[in-house]
Design a protein around this motif. Structure first.
Motif, mmCIF file in Angstrom:
data_model
loop_
_atom_site.group_PDB
_atom_site.id
_atom_site.type_symbol
_atom_site.label_atom_id
_atom_site.label_comp_id
_atom_site.label_asym_id
_atom_site.label_seq_id
_atom_site.Cartn_x
_atom_site.Cartn_y
_atom_site.Cartn_z
ATOM 1 N N ALA A 68 0.868 -1.178 0.000
ATOM 2 C CA ALA A 68 0.000 0.000 0.000
ATOM 3 C C ALA A 68 0.907 1.233 0.000
ATOM 4 O O ALA A 68 1.358 1.661 1.066
ATOM 5 C CB ALA A 68 -0.929 0.002 1.213
ATOM 6 N N GLY A 69 1.192 1.746 -1.172
ATOM 7 C CA GLY A 69 2.128 2.866 -1.273
ATOM 8 C C GLY A 69 3.512 2.385 -0.912
ATOM 9 O O GLY A 69 4.007 1.418 -1.469
ATOM 10 N N ASN A 70 4.141 3.032 0.061
ATOM 11 C CA ASN A 70 5.479 2.618 0.483
ATOM 12 C C ASN A 70 5.453 1.695 1.704
ATOM 13 O O ASN A 70 6.482 1.387 2.276
ATOM 14 C CB ASN A 70 6.367 3.847 0.765
ATOM 15 C CG ASN A 70 5.837 4.677 1.908
ATOM 16 O OD1 ASN A 70 4.698 4.505 2.342
ATOM 17 N ND2 ASN A 70 6.661 5.584 2.395
ATOM 18 N N LYS A 71 4.256 1.263 2.105
ATOM 19 C CA LYS A 71 4.102 0.371 3.254
ATOM 20 C C LYS A 71 3.692 -1.014 2.777
ATOM 21 O O LYS A 71 3.101 -1.170 1.713
ATOM 22 C CB LYS A 71 3.009 0.873 4.204
ATOM 23 C CG LYS A 71 3.316 2.169 4.891
ATOM 24 C CD LYS A 71 2.193 2.527 5.803
ATOM 25 C CE LYS A 71 2.459 3.867 6.465
ATOM 26 N NZ LYS A 71 1.376 4.240 7.360
ATOM 27 N N VAL A 72 3.961 -1.986 3.606
ATOM 28 C CA VAL A 72 3.444 -3.327 3.383
ATOM 29 C C VAL A 72 2.524 -3.644 4.557
ATOM 30 O O VAL A 72 2.915 -3.500 5.718
ATOM 31 C CB VAL A 72 4.570 -4.382 3.293
ATOM 32 C CG1 VAL A 72 3.988 -5.779 3.113
ATOM 33 C CG2 VAL A 72 5.536 -4.048 2.179
ATOM 34 N N LEU A 73 1.300 -4.010 4.249
ATOM 35 C CA LEU A 73 0.323 -4.365 5.262
ATOM 36 C C LEU A 73 0.209 -5.873 5.329
ATOM 37 O O LEU A 73 0.181 -6.551 4.290
ATOM 38 C CB LEU A 73 -1.039 -3.751 4.928
ATOM 39 C CG LEU A 73 -1.068 -2.234 4.834
ATOM 40 C CD1 LEU A 73 -2.415 -1.759 4.303
ATOM 41 C CD2 LEU A 73 -0.786 -1.611 6.186
ATOM 42 N N TYR A 74 0.137 -6.404 6.526
ATOM 43 C CA TYR A 74 0.020 -7.849 6.741
ATOM 44 C C TYR A 74 -1.308 -8.143 7.410
ATOM 45 O O TYR A 74 -1.833 -7.322 8.165
ATOM 46 C CB TYR A 74 1.169 -8.351 7.623
ATOM 47 C CG TYR A 74 2.527 -8.172 7.000
ATOM 48 C CD1 TYR A 74 3.049 -9.135 6.155
ATOM 49 C CD2 TYR A 74 3.269 -7.020 7.238
ATOM 50 C CE1 TYR A 74 4.289 -8.954 5.563
ATOM 51 C CE2 TYR A 74 4.509 -6.839 6.655
ATOM 52 C CZ TYR A 74 5.010 -7.822 5.819
ATOM 53 O OH TYR A 74 6.240 -7.641 5.233
#
Length: 77
Positions: A68-74
């Protein structure tokens, strides 16, 4: 959950990873989280430990990663 139980019985899951997994299940359920949020909320593990945990459990098929953009969601599967 059978994958987790098999890994636990085989000894491939450390005590800290067991604690993190139980925390993720109880605190987030199926809600998405980031490594930074888990580090802040759990409070008893270094970022490197959190990162290794999510990478390992994602490769085991227990966590799903979504960019998600520059983040990784788990989230749990």
């Amino acid at each position: 959950m059978q994958l987790y139980k098999d890994a636990l019985e085989a000894g491939t899951v450390t005590e800290k990873e067991r604690q993190l997994w139980e925390y993720v299940l109880s605190a987030y359920g199926t809600e998405e989280f980031t490594t930074k949020r888990l580090e802040k909320d759990f409070g008893n593990a270094a970022y490197a430990t959190i990162r290794a945990f999510v990478m390992k459990f994602a490769s085991m098929g227990l966590l799903k990663a979504r960019k998600a953009g520059n983040k990784v969601l788990y989230r749990t599967i």
